[in-house]
Design a protein around this motif. Structure first.
Motif, PDB file in Angstrom:
ATOM      1  N   GLU A 274       0.806  -1.223   0.000  1.00  0.00           N
ATOM      2  CA  GLU A 274       0.000   0.000   0.000  1.00  0.00           C
ATOM      3  C   GLU A 274       0.840   1.274   0.000  1.00  0.00           C
ATOM      4  N   ASP A 275       2.176   1.151   0.038  1.00  0.00           N
ATOM      5  CA  ASP A 275       3.035   2.333   0.038  1.00  0.00           C
ATOM      6  C   ASP A 275       2.944   3.066  -1.303  1.00  0.00           C
ATOM      7  N   THR A 276       2.922   4.380  -1.233  1.00  0.00           N
ATOM      8  CA  THR A 276       2.872   5.215  -2.442  1.00  0.00           C
ATOM      9  C   THR A 276       4.282   5.633  -2.851  1.00  0.00           C
ATOM     10  N   GLN A 278       5.358   8.615  -2.891  1.00  0.00           N
ATOM     11  CA  GLN A 278       5.804   9.601  -1.914  1.00  0.00           C
ATOM     12  C   GLN A 278       6.394   8.937  -0.682  1.00  0.00           C
ATOM     13  N   ASN A 279       5.811   7.791  -0.266  1.00  0.00           N
ATOM     14  CA  ASN A 279       6.360   7.061   0.882  1.00  0.00           C
ATOM     15  C   ASN A 279       7.772   6.556   0.576  1.00  0.00           C
TER      16      ASN A 279
END
Length: 322
Positions: A274-276, A278-279
């Protein structure tokens, strides 16, 4: 400058003046010609016998920087140069007098617009505009705080032209006495006006404007702009964006590499679906900063031990003396 003797007379007057490029208005010299003399290059364009005409006098050492001379009309000429990677365009003008019609004036400004279209990004427009700017208005962004005399209709048209092209009228940005401002005087010497101007979008590079006194027989006085061509300097505000901890030696570099490699491995192991983007970006930035910080701390700790001035034996002797 209709005769060769007048050119010799002008050359003699210019010997005591410091200049690189001179723009000429109302040369009254027929032809569209480039002449190479001993100390300078002369370019002029003129169509009407005994009237109008514009041109340039360029010092000989600048010859290798000249890209082209373009004569658009007997009132507008363009000099293009490339000086140390700075592409500079100089437009010399001779505007119609106040007695001319509005159609003539608009045709003149349309010709200047064509010259601007043929120019590079760095532009200087100079010459006899036959317009009086007068006292400046604080709401005008193209003028400074120092005007001379009263404004006329042609002055308003010149102000509009400067606004349209984002040019600064440099004569108004430097405080001078009235004796140092007028550029034209009537035949009887009683009326003096400022009608010759230098406009540019390089206003940060011009550090002075002067009206000169020469012995050449003319009702105009030359206006000289001092232009400083220097590379762009970095803003001090950007210095704070540099990393706080720099790698100063091989030891710090090796520590940084090992720590960063370890941090990136941990980062990949802890990756979540689920990390984007931006993460990921934030995690990588933190890993780099933390690695730099640790490398600096390890080096500082080792240097602090090496930089001890007093040895353990010396400290023991001091305690014994106390």
């Amino acid at each position: 400058m209709s005769t060769y003797s007048r050119l010799l007379e002008l050359t003699e007057c210019l010997k005591n003046i410091n200049f690189d490029i001179i723009g000429l208005s109302e040369t009254r010299k027929l032809g569209n010609t480039i002449e190479e003399h001993d100390e300078f290059i002369l370019y002029y364009i003129g169509d009407t016998p005994g009237l109008y005409g514009v041109g340039f006098i360029v010092k000989k050492y600048l010859k290798r920087y000249i890209t082209s001379f373009i004569g658009l009309s007997e009132r507008v000429a363009l000099l293009r140069m490339n000086i140390d990677s700075l592409e500079l365009s100089i437009i010399q003008v001779y505007a119609p007098t106040e007695a001319s019609s509005d159609e003539e004036l608009e045709f003149f400004y349309s010709t200047v617009d064509k010259a601007i279209q043929l120019s590079e990004n760095n532009i200087i427009v100079m010459g006899d505009f036959n317009a009086k700017i007068g006292q400046t208005n604080p709401n005008e962004t193209v003028t400074g705080n120092h005007g001379y005399g009263d404004r006329n209709c042609r002055g308003n048209r010149l102000i509009d032209f400067a606004h349209e092209n984002n040019f600064a009228i440099m004569n108004t940005f430097f405080k001078k006495t009235n004796k140092q401002r007028w550029t034209w005087r009537s035949p009887n010497g009683k009326i003096k006006n400022e009608i010759d101007y230098i406009l540019t979008n390089l206003h940060r590079n011009i550090y002075d404007i002067q009206v000169l006194n020469i012995t050449y027989p003319s009702d105009h006085r030359p206006v000289r702009a001092s232009l400083n061509i220097v590379p762009k300097t970095k803003s001090r505000r950007k210095f704070g964006q540099c990393p706080r901890f720099q790698l100063k030696n091989e030891e710090e570099a090796e520590t940084y590499k090992q720590t960063l490699n370890s941090n990136l491995i941990n980062l990949l192991e802890d990756r979540r679906d689920e990390d984007t983007v931006q993460n990921y970006y934030d995690d990588i930035t933190n890993a780099i900063n933390n690695s730099l910080k640790k490398a600096h701390e390890v080096s500082s700790n080792r240097n602090s031990v090496k930089k001890q001035v007093l040895s353990a034996r010396t400290k023991a002797l001091i305690c014994r003396r106390q």
